[in-house]
Write a protein that holds these residues in place. Structure first.
Motif, PDB file in Angstrom:
ATOM      1  N   UNK A 167       0.805  -1.217   0.000  1.00 17.65           N
ATOM      2  CA  UNK A 167       0.000   0.000   0.000  1.00 17.65           C
ATOM      3  C   UNK A 167       0.838   1.266   0.000  1.00 17.65           C
ATOM      4  N   UNK A 168       2.038   1.213   0.576  1.00 19.09           N
ATOM      5  CA  UNK A 168       2.888   2.414   0.593  1.00 19.09           C
ATOM      6  C   UNK A 168       3.256   2.871  -0.804  1.00 19.09           C
ATOM      7  N   UNK A 169       3.146   1.960  -1.781  1.00 17.38           N
ATOM      8  CA  UNK A 169       3.507   2.302  -3.153  1.00 17.38           C
ATOM      9  C   UNK A 169       2.299   2.693  -3.999  1.00 17.38           C
ATOM     10  N   UNK A 170       1.105   2.774  -3.392  1.00 16.82           N
ATOM     11  CA  UNK A 170      -0.074   3.177  -4.149  1.00 16.82           C
ATOM     12  C   UNK A 170       0.117   4.517  -4.863  1.00 16.82           C
ATOM     13  N   UNK A 171       0.774   5.515  -4.254  1.00  9.62           N
ATOM     14  CA  UNK A 171       0.973   6.790  -4.960  1.00  9.62           C
ATOM     15  C   UNK A 171       1.696   6.639  -6.289  1.00  9.62           C
ATOM     16  N   UNK A 176       1.113   7.622 -11.918  1.00  6.65           N
ATOM     17  CA  UNK A 176       1.156   7.183 -13.320  1.00  6.65           C
ATOM     18  C   UNK A 176      -0.166   7.466 -14.012  1.00  6.65           C
ATOM     19  N   UNK A 177      -1.282   7.227 -13.319  1.00  5.90           N
ATOM     20  CA  UNK A 177      -2.595   7.518 -13.906  1.00  5.90           C
ATOM     21  C   UNK A 177      -2.792   8.997 -14.173  1.00  5.90           C
ATOM     22  N   UNK A 178      -2.314   9.830 -13.265  1.00  4.82           N
ATOM     23  CA  UNK A 178      -2.433  11.275 -13.461  1.00  4.82           C
ATOM     24  C   UNK A 178      -1.580  11.745 -14.626  1.00  4.82           C
ATOM     25  N   UNK A 210       4.797  11.136  -5.003  1.00  8.65           N
ATOM     26  CA  UNK A 210       4.079  11.865  -3.943  1.00  8.65           C
ATOM     27  C   UNK A 210       3.829  13.308  -4.358  1.00  8.65           C
ATOM     28  N   UNK A 211       4.795  13.927  -5.049  1.00  7.87           N
ATOM     29  CA  UNK A 211       4.602  15.298  -5.528  1.00  7.87           C
ATOM     30  C   UNK A 211       3.506  15.375  -6.576  1.00  7.87           C
ATOM     31  N   UNK A 212       3.450  14.361  -7.436  1.00  8.68           N
ATOM     32  CA  UNK A 212       2.414  14.350  -8.477  1.00  8.68           C
ATOM     33  C   UNK A 212       1.030  14.223  -7.850  1.00  8.68           C
ATOM     34  N   UNK A 213       0.890  13.280  -6.936  1.00  8.48           N
ATOM     35  CA  UNK A 213      -0.411  13.041  -6.303  1.00  8.48           C
ATOM     36  C   UNK A 213      -0.853  14.247  -5.485  1.00  8.48           C
ATOM     37  N   UNK A 214       0.105  14.933  -4.871  1.00  9.50           N
ATOM     38  CA  UNK A 214      -0.223  16.115  -4.068  1.00  9.50           C
ATOM     39  C   UNK A 214      -0.369  17.380  -4.915  1.00  9.50           C
ATOM     40  N   UNK A 215      -0.289  17.240  -6.256  1.00 14.61           N
ATOM     41  CA  UNK A 215      -0.438  18.362  -7.198  1.00 14.61           C
ATOM     42  C   UNK A 215       0.672  19.403  -7.052  1.00 14.61           C
ATOM     43  N   UNK A 216       1.814  18.962  -6.526  1.00 19.03           N
ATOM     44  CA  UNK A 216       2.969  19.859  -6.503  1.00 19.03           C
ATOM     45  C   UNK A 216       3.764  19.789  -7.796  1.00 19.03           C
ATOM     46  N   UNK A 217       3.474  18.783  -8.618  1.00 17.03           N
ATOM     47  CA  UNK A 217       4.192  18.591  -9.872  1.00 17.03           C
ATOM     48  C   UNK A 217       3.215  18.127 -10.940  1.00 17.03           C
ATOM     49  N   UNK A 218       3.234  18.812 -12.066  1.00 17.33           N
ATOM     50  CA  UNK A 218       2.444  18.408 -13.228  1.00 17.33           C
ATOM     51  C   UNK A 218       3.395  18.175 -14.388  1.00 17.33           C
TER      52      UNK A 218
END
Length: 223
Positions: A167-171, A176-178, A210-218
C-alpha cells in the motif's frame, strides 16, 4: 515467523536471508506492469537500492522477473555487470553495494516478484549458497501466499491482500494515472516519464510520485 503480522513477514524473511548468506542486505518486491513494488527489506540500504532498481527500470531484478531465472551480478564495480547496467551500477556502488543477486519468486511459468540480495564486496555465490538462496526465495513465496490474509484485509482475494502489503507504493500508480491523463499517453510512457524525471532530479520514482499526487508537480507543465 511466530507472532509476526502480515506486514512484518517479508522484512523478517529478508533478515533470515542475510543471516544465511554472505550478503549485507535483502529485499523482496512484487512485480506489476514492469514496476517492482517493494514489500520489505532487511534495512535502509537494501530498501534504498531496491528503490533505485525500480526508478531506473533496467536492473538485475527486472531481468530476473522477465527471464524467470536468477540474475547474478557479482561485480558492479567493473567488467560485464557494470557495463550491462552502467547507471544502476554507479548508483548502487555509491550506496555501498557491489554485487546483486536477484531471484524470481514463483515458478517457471509465472514470476510474481523477486528476492534481491545485496553484497558490499564483489563476488559470486557458491553452488551451495545459490541453492540456499533458491530455498529462501521458495520459502518467501510460500510464506507470502500462506499468510492469513483475510485477517489483514477482510478479503479472501490474494491479489487484494498482496496489494495491501504494498500500500505504501499506491501513490506510484496514482501518479502514473495522473500523468497518463495530463499527457494523453499510455501506462508504459507515463511510467517512463516518471522514472526519467526522478532520475534527472536524483530522486526515487516513489518520492516523485508523492509530488504528483499532491499536485505539486504536473508533467504537462514540463512540455
Amino acid at each position: 515467523m511466530s507472532g509476526a503480522g502480515p506486514g512484518e513477514v517479508p522484512e523478517r524473511l529478508c533478515r533470515v536471508a542475510v543471516d544465511l548468506l554472505p550478503v549485507v542486505g535483502a529485499s523482496v518486491s512484487l512485480h506489476s506492469d514492469g514496476m517492482p513494488v517493494q514489500l520489505g527489506a532487511s534495512g535502509p540500504r537494501a530498501a534504498y537500492v531496491t528503490e533505485i532498481q525500480a526508478t531506473l527500470g533496467d536492473s538485475p531484478c527486472q531481468w530476473a522477473a522477465r527471464s524467470r531465472s536468477p540474475v547474478l551480478a557479482g561485480d558492479l564495480t567493473t567488467g560485464g555487470d557494470a557495463a550491462r547496467w552502467p547507471v544502476f551500477a554507479q548508483q548502487a556502488t555509491a550506496a555501498g553495494v557491489s554485487a546483486v543477486y536477484s531471484l524470481p519468486l514463483g515458478d517457471a511459468q509465472v514470476c510474481v516478484g523477486t528476492l534481491d540480495l545485496y553484497g558490499d564486496t564483489p563476488g559470486t555465490l557458491t553452488r551451495g549458497e545459490l541453492r540456499t538462496a533458491r530455498l529462501v526465495a521458495g520459502m518467501m513465496t510460500i510464506a507470502l501466499m500462506a499468510l492469513p490474509h483475510e485477517e489483514a484485509t477482510g478479503e479472501q482475494d490474494e491479489d487484494v491482500w498482496l496489494g495491501g502489503l504494498a500500500a505504501d507504493h499506491d501513490p506510484l500508480y496514482q501518479a502514473a494515472g495522473m500523468i497518463m491523463a495530463q499527457l494523453a499517453v499510455g501506462a508504459d510512457e507515463a511510467l517512463a516519464r516518471l522514472r526519467a524525471h526522478a532520475f534527472a532530479q536524483g530522486r526515487t520514482a516513489l518520492d516523485v510520485s508523492h509530488d504528483v499526487v499532491a499536485h505539486r508537480l504536473r508533467f504537462d507543465d514540463d512540455e
